[in-house]
Design a protein around this motif. Structure first.
Motif, PDB file in Angstrom:
ATOM      1  N   LEU A  74      29.514   4.714  36.187  1.00 54.51           N
ATOM      2  CA  LEU A  74      29.029   4.332  34.879  1.00 54.51           C
ATOM      3  C   LEU A  74      27.935   5.314  34.554  1.00 54.51           C
ATOM      4  CD1 LEU A  74      28.524   0.621  35.409  1.00 54.51           C
ATOM      5  CD2 LEU A  74      30.560   1.889  34.192  1.00 54.51           C
ATOM      6  N   SER A  75      27.544   6.300  35.134  1.00 55.48           N
ATOM      7  CA  SER A  75      26.824   7.481  34.488  1.00 55.48           C
ATOM      8  C   SER A  75      27.828   8.378  34.047  1.00 55.48           C
ATOM      9  CB  SER A  75      25.726   8.195  35.755  1.00 55.48           C
ATOM     10  OG  SER A  75      26.544   8.783  36.658  1.00 55.48           O
ATOM     11  N   GLY A  76      28.919   8.367  34.534  1.00 55.49           N
ATOM     12  CA  GLY A  76      29.933   9.419  33.995  1.00 55.49           C
ATOM     13  C   GLY A  76      30.355   8.817  32.529  1.00 55.49           C
ATOM     14  N   THR A  77      30.653   7.473  32.536  1.00 51.03           N
ATOM     15  CA  THR A  77      30.935   6.942  31.284  1.00 51.03           C
ATOM     16  C   THR A  77      30.038   6.936  30.158  1.00 51.03           C
ATOM     17  OG1 THR A  77      32.080   5.058  32.826  1.00 51.03           O
ATOM     18  CG2 THR A  77      31.649   4.594  30.426  1.00 51.03           C
ATOM     19  N   MET A  78      28.803   6.948  30.633  1.00 51.66           N
ATOM     20  CA  MET A  78      27.748   7.116  29.653  1.00 51.66           C
ATOM     21  C   MET A  78      27.722   8.649  29.069  1.00 51.66           C
ATOM     22  SD  MET A  78      24.282   4.722  30.687  1.00 51.66           S
ATOM     23  CE  MET A  78      24.604   4.495  32.460  1.00 51.66           C
ATOM     24  N   ARG A  79      28.058   9.544  29.878  1.00 50.68           N
ATOM     25  CA  ARG A  79      28.141  10.906  29.579  1.00 50.68           C
ATOM     26  C   ARG A  79      29.165  10.909  28.435  1.00 50.68           C
ATOM     27  NH1 ARG A  79      26.003  15.448  31.898  1.00 50.68           N
ATOM     28  NH2 ARG A  79      24.638  15.126  33.722  1.00 50.68           N
ATOM     29  N   TYR A  80      30.448  10.326  28.572  1.00 51.54           N
ATOM     30  CA  TYR A  80      31.287  10.305  27.770  1.00 51.54           C
ATOM     31  C   TYR A  80      30.970   9.796  26.481  1.00 51.54           C
ATOM     32  CZ  TYR A  80      35.655   9.020  25.588  1.00 51.54           C
ATOM     33  OH  TYR A  80      37.028   8.848  24.623  1.00 51.54           O
ATOM     34  N   SER A  81      30.427   8.487  26.353  1.00 53.96           N
ATOM     35  CA  SER A  81      29.891   7.762  25.114  1.00 53.96           C
ATOM     36  C   SER A  81      28.978   8.737  24.109  1.00 53.96           C
ATOM     37  CB  SER A  81      29.410   6.591  25.401  1.00 53.96           C
ATOM     38  OG  SER A  81      30.258   5.856  26.114  1.00 53.96           O
ATOM     39  N   ILE A  82      27.883   9.059  25.076  1.00 49.62           N
ATOM     40  CA  ILE A  82      26.758  10.061  24.609  1.00 49.62           C
ATOM     41  C   ILE A  82      27.291  11.515  23.873  1.00 49.62           C
ATOM     42  CG2 ILE A  82      24.765  11.470  24.891  1.00 49.62           C
ATOM     43  CD1 ILE A  82      23.923   9.245  27.343  1.00 49.62           C
ATOM     44  N   LYS A  83      28.237  11.963  24.422  1.00 47.66           N
ATOM     45  CA  LYS A  83      28.836  13.088  23.958  1.00 47.66           C
ATOM     46  C   LYS A  83      29.719  12.873  22.598  1.00 47.66           C
ATOM     47  CE  LYS A  83      30.075  17.496  24.224  1.00 47.66           C
ATOM     48  NZ  LYS A  83      30.960  17.773  22.913  1.00 47.66           N
ATOM     49  N   LYS A  84      30.448  11.645  22.606  1.00 50.56           N
ATOM     50  CA  LYS A  84      30.944  11.305  21.451  1.00 50.56           C
ATOM     51  C   LYS A  84      30.143  11.000  20.254  1.00 50.56           C
ATOM     52  CE  LYS A  84      35.486  10.447  22.296  1.00 50.56           C
ATOM     53  NZ  LYS A  84      36.586  10.796  21.462  1.00 50.56           N
TER      54      LYS A  84
ATOM     55  N   PHE B 179      21.281  -2.460  36.568  1.00 51.46           N
ATOM     56  CA  PHE B 179      20.976  -1.446  35.613  1.00 51.46           C
ATOM     57  C   PHE B 179      22.002  -0.617  34.822  1.00 51.46           C
ATOM     58  CE2 PHE B 179      19.175   2.193  33.832  1.00 51.46           C
ATOM     59  CZ  PHE B 179      17.942   1.704  33.334  1.00 51.46           C
ATOM     60  N   ALA B 180      22.859  -0.054  35.924  1.00 52.02           N
ATOM     61  CA  ALA B 180      24.055   0.663  35.452  1.00 52.02           C
ATOM     62  C   ALA B 180      25.145  -0.138  34.477  1.00 52.02           C
ATOM     63  CB  ALA B 180      24.965   1.356  36.579  1.00 52.02           C
ATOM     64  N   SER B 181      25.389  -1.241  34.712  1.00 50.55           N
ATOM     65  CA  SER B 181      26.244  -2.079  34.003  1.00 50.55           C
ATOM     66  C   SER B 181      25.910  -2.324  32.580  1.00 50.55           C
ATOM     67  CB  SER B 181      26.939  -3.214  34.727  1.00 50.55           C
ATOM     68  OG  SER B 181      25.678  -4.052  35.225  1.00 50.55           O
ATOM     69  N   GLU B 182      24.597  -2.723  32.578  1.00 51.11           N
ATOM     70  CA  GLU B 182      23.817  -3.201  31.359  1.00 51.11           C
ATOM     71  C   GLU B 182      23.531  -1.824  30.440  1.00 51.11           C
ATOM     72  OE1 GLU B 182      20.690  -5.764  32.626  1.00 51.11           O
ATOM     73  OE2 GLU B 182      22.002  -6.982  33.361  1.00 51.11           O
ATOM     74  N   ALA B 183      23.071  -0.748  31.080  1.00 50.57           N
ATOM     75  CA  ALA B 183      22.874   0.433  30.285  1.00 50.57           C
ATOM     76  C   ALA B 183      24.147   1.098  29.878  1.00 50.57           C
ATOM     77  CB  ALA B 183      22.240   1.341  31.285  1.00 50.57           C
ATOM     78  N   ALA B 184      25.374   1.101  30.480  1.00 50.21           N
ATOM     79  CA  ALA B 184      26.431   1.888  30.205  1.00 50.21           C
ATOM     80  C   ALA B 184      27.008   0.929  28.982  1.00 50.21           C
ATOM     81  CB  ALA B 184      27.572   1.671  31.282  1.00 50.21           C
ATOM     82  N   TRP B 185      26.977  -0.476  28.954  1.00 49.91           N
ATOM     83  CA  TRP B 185      27.278  -1.287  28.126  1.00 49.91           C
ATOM     84  C   TRP B 185      26.535  -1.060  26.670  1.00 49.91           C
ATOM     85  CZ3 TRP B 185      31.012  -4.745  26.680  1.00 49.91           C
ATOM     86  CH2 TRP B 185      30.535  -5.568  25.452  1.00 49.91           C
ATOM     87  N   HIS B 186      25.068  -0.889  26.663  1.00 48.11           N
ATOM     88  CA  HIS B 186      24.163  -0.518  25.558  1.00 48.11           C
ATOM     89  C   HIS B 186      24.316   0.585  25.229  1.00 48.11           C
ATOM     90  CE1 HIS B 186      20.715  -1.070  23.114  1.00 48.11           C
ATOM     91  NE2 HIS B 186      20.318   0.210  23.468  1.00 48.11           N
ATOM     92  N   VAL B 187      24.534   1.599  25.947  1.00 50.34           N
ATOM     93  CA  VAL B 187      24.817   3.122  25.464  1.00 50.34           C
ATOM     94  C   VAL B 187      26.037   3.247  24.660  1.00 50.34           C
ATOM     95  CG1 VAL B 187      25.301   5.301  26.093  1.00 50.34           C
ATOM     96  CG2 VAL B 187      23.465   4.277  27.318  1.00 50.34           C
ATOM     97  N   THR B 188      27.373   2.731  25.336  1.00 47.49           N
ATOM     98  CA  THR B 188      28.543   2.732  24.347  1.00 47.49           C
ATOM     99  C   THR B 188      28.431   1.990  23.134  1.00 47.49           C
ATOM    100  OG1 THR B 188      29.762   2.779  26.813  1.00 47.49           O
ATOM    101  CG2 THR B 188      31.051   2.148  24.659  1.00 47.49           C
TER     102      THR B 188
END
Length: 638
Positions: free
Chosen positions: A333-343, A406-415
């Motif tokens: 999910l840290s990888g997923t967040m990198r994708y969303s943040i880059k977008k 933390f990761a599952s909630e953070a990734a949801w919020h970031v995206t």
């Protein structure tokens, strides 16, 4: 001191651990967290008085107000130069493969992973990343595995679940609990991807309460095999797996008493054994490319040599499997967040509104900064835990549970925020974030719901703290021989009683972050004081105080998140990395704000107003359930 003695006696009299252990046992079956050695079912008083086994877990020790940072500071790094070189050789081709050979949108539309992608993954060895090389795998350690999982999470969570369900849980039991014969027989085929694997625990009647499973395996008259009957639901890879790790009730006879009762046993089950079938693929909100199906077992004959981890040890095996792989979710999910943040960054730095680029506006800046903070903490947790595991630690289970929450909630919020930054464009399917958002929702539910994991973190930590309080109680029975312990504890309690807590900085932190370390130290001491107060006040009944337990768990999450951020940023500052100043700012802001949240949550635990609110909330929920619908009438009256 007299007050402490009285309260400690009350705690023991209430039988705290006798009552909390059954609750933890039930939660373990869901959260898959092993209780610490000292918290195994006691039953006899002599077991209750055993010395508490020390733990190096930072989170566990927070519950007694202690900052044990052996596994956290300095920020751990366990890769040898050779292991790092191996990883570097794998990362580039993996990233290139996902960029050029995998189409996440196509997989999502087809509701399955394209066969070209599957074959490419087989050729890369992606189905056996942690299987030893001599058994056909790549032989990666946990940190190397985490880095590659991060690449997958950045590109396609549907593929990630297919791979993860296969190796992180599907055949992980064989890898960590199998005997040499089982490993030699099954690992080469699953590592190559020739055979897919699945983890079969959940049933129609057992979601969060995995202890209520009904699938049953009965030994044959000649003792050569077990006959399994039952069904499992929502099994990832269930419609394509050839090898299953299955959990079922089995009759177990106590050799001492002769009494027979059902206990859960883990089995390695092959589809080829017969009597194994599956339903149609489930229609899901997200991770559509991942196959999910119900699996049925009808008079399936399982050879006795396919018992995994011993008869009656099924829950222990399940815990070991899920604990061992939980850090991988934070990495993915840290990888997923990198994708969303880059977008979001690409859009914010190119989009002009009201005459300026939108990244110059404070509202957008705050969103981007907070997205980066959540990613930084998640990534820091994932690699700290993987490094601890690679160093041989056994004291990481609460940290791993926190990382999943933390990761599952953070990734949801970031995206979600990335979509907000992009506005209407983010909402469009073409942006890719719509798919990611759907895929992410399941992560707060499966492999231990975040709600259950929070309760487990709180109860396990309280049990550990309770063990230390029992030790002090025993010391008070013989004060002459235990004066050091008694005086130390007495001084701490006296200091707290007059409202003076100096906490002290956490040692080993870079001077630039000394104030943050001081805040963490004070937070940990206040947290321990609050945990002790809950034990004293509620004793065995704390298991029923979920409003309080949730706020205690949220404080634990914030404090651990602060620690990993400060530790990693300190390492970067010490090594003068190019990003060290940026990381310092992230850590400082996180700790400042987390300290306020911790104070708010710990105050709520003791506040009479909060207690009143909790009672009202419980009553409101009861009104709704009794009514079976919204209770308040419409303002219009019609």
């Amino acid at each position: 001191m007299m007050r402490s003695t009285k309260l400690l006696f009350s705690l023991s009299k209430n039988g705290f651990n006798k009552e909390i252990t059954p609750a933890l046992t039930r939660l373990q079956s869901t959260a898959a967290q092993p209780a610490p050695a000292e918290s195994k079912p006691a039953g006899k008083e002599k077991k209750m008085n055993k010395e508490v086994k020390p733990s190096l877990s930072f989170v566990m020790n927070m519950f007694r107000g202690a900052a044990v940072t052996d596994q956290a500071i300095p920020y751990p790094y366990t890769l040898s130069s050779e292991e790092k070189e191996t990883l570097e050789m794998l990362v580039d081709p993996t990233e290139k493969f996902f960029e050029e050979c995998n189409d996440a949108m196509k997989n999502d539309a087809m509701e399955k992973v394209d066969e070209t992608t599957m074959q490419g993954l087989r050729e890369m060895g992606a189905f056996g990343l942690q299987v030893p090389a001599e058994l056909g795998g790549v032989g990666l350690n946990n940190t190397q595995y985490a880095r590659l999982v991060e690449v997958v999470g950045m590109n396609d969570l549907g593929v990630g679940i297919t791979l993860g369900a296969h190796q992180s849980i599907g055949f992980k039991g064989i890898l960590i609990a199998g005997n040499p014969e089982q490993k030699a027989k099954y690992l080469p085929k699953v590592a190559s991807g020739e055979q897919m694997a699945a983890f079969a625990l959940t049933e129609p009647s057992s979601g969060s309460d995995a202890g209520s499973i009904r699938s049953r395996a009965v030994p044959s008259a000649d003792g050569s095999h077990y006959v399994l009957n039952g069904s499992k639901i929502w099994i990832s890879n269930g419609g394509m797996a050839e090898v299953f790790t299955v959990f079922a009730q089995t009759p177990v006879t106590d050799p001492k008493t002769g009494a027979t009762k059902d206990k859960v046993t883990a089995f390695i089950v092959e589809r080829a054994f017969g009597g194994v079938s599956h339903g149609a693929p489930e229609k899901k909100m997200g991770i559509k490319a991942s196959n999910t199906a119900e699996v049925y077992f009808e008079d399936t004959k399982i050879p006795v040599e396919n018992v995994l981890g011993g008869v009656g040890n099924g829950f222990k095996v399940a815990m070991e499997i899920l604990n061992n792989g939980r850090f991988g979710m934070a990495a993915a999910l840290s990888g997923t967040m990198r994708y969303s943040i880059k977008k979001a960054l690409d859009f914010a730095t190119s989009r002009t509104q009201f005459g300026n680029r939108i990244d110059t506006y404070g509202t957008i800046q705050e969103k981007l900064a907070r997205m980066a903070m959540l990613h930084y903490v998640t990534e820091s947790m994932a690699y700290m835990i993987s490094s601890n595991m690679d160093a041989g630690s056994k004291d990481y289970h609460l940290e791993a549970a926190i990382s999943k929450c933390f990761a599952s909630e953070a990734a949801w919020h970031v995206t979600d925020e990335a979509i907000q930054v992009m506005g209407g464009m983010g909402f469009m399917k073409e942006s890719g974030l719509e798919r990611v958002m759907r895929d992410l929702r399941i992560f707060r539910i499966f492999e231990g719901t975040n709600d259950i994991l929070r309760l487990f973190v709180a109860l396990t930590g309280l049990q550990y703290a309770g063990g230390h309080l029992r030790e002090l109680q025993q010391a008070l029975k013989n004060p002459a021989a235990n004066m050091g312990l008694i005086l130390g504890e007495g001084t701490k309690r006296a200091r707290r009683a007059i409202g003076f807590t100096k906490g002290g900085p956490i040692e080993g932190v870079h001077p630039n972050l000394s104030e943050s370390a001081m805040l963490l130290g004070r937070g940990i001491e206040a947290f321990g004081y609050c945990a002790e107060g809950l034990l004293m006040k509620h004793g065995k009944n704390i298991v029923h105080e979920q409003f309080l337990l949730n706020r205690l768990a949220n404080s634990a999450i914030d404090l651990y998140a602060g620690l990993v951020a400060v530790s990693r940023a300190s390492k970067s500052l010490t090594e003068n990395l190019p990003s060290c100043t940026h990381e310092e700012k992230i850590a400082r802001v996180w700790v400042n704000e987390a300290s306020d949240r911790v104070q708010l949550n710990l105050t709520a635990v003791k506040s009479s107003v909060s207690q009143s609110n909790f009672k009202d909330l419980a009553s409101i929920a009861k009104d709704l359930c009794d009514n079976g619908n919204i209770v308040a009438e419409r303002p219009l009256g019609i």
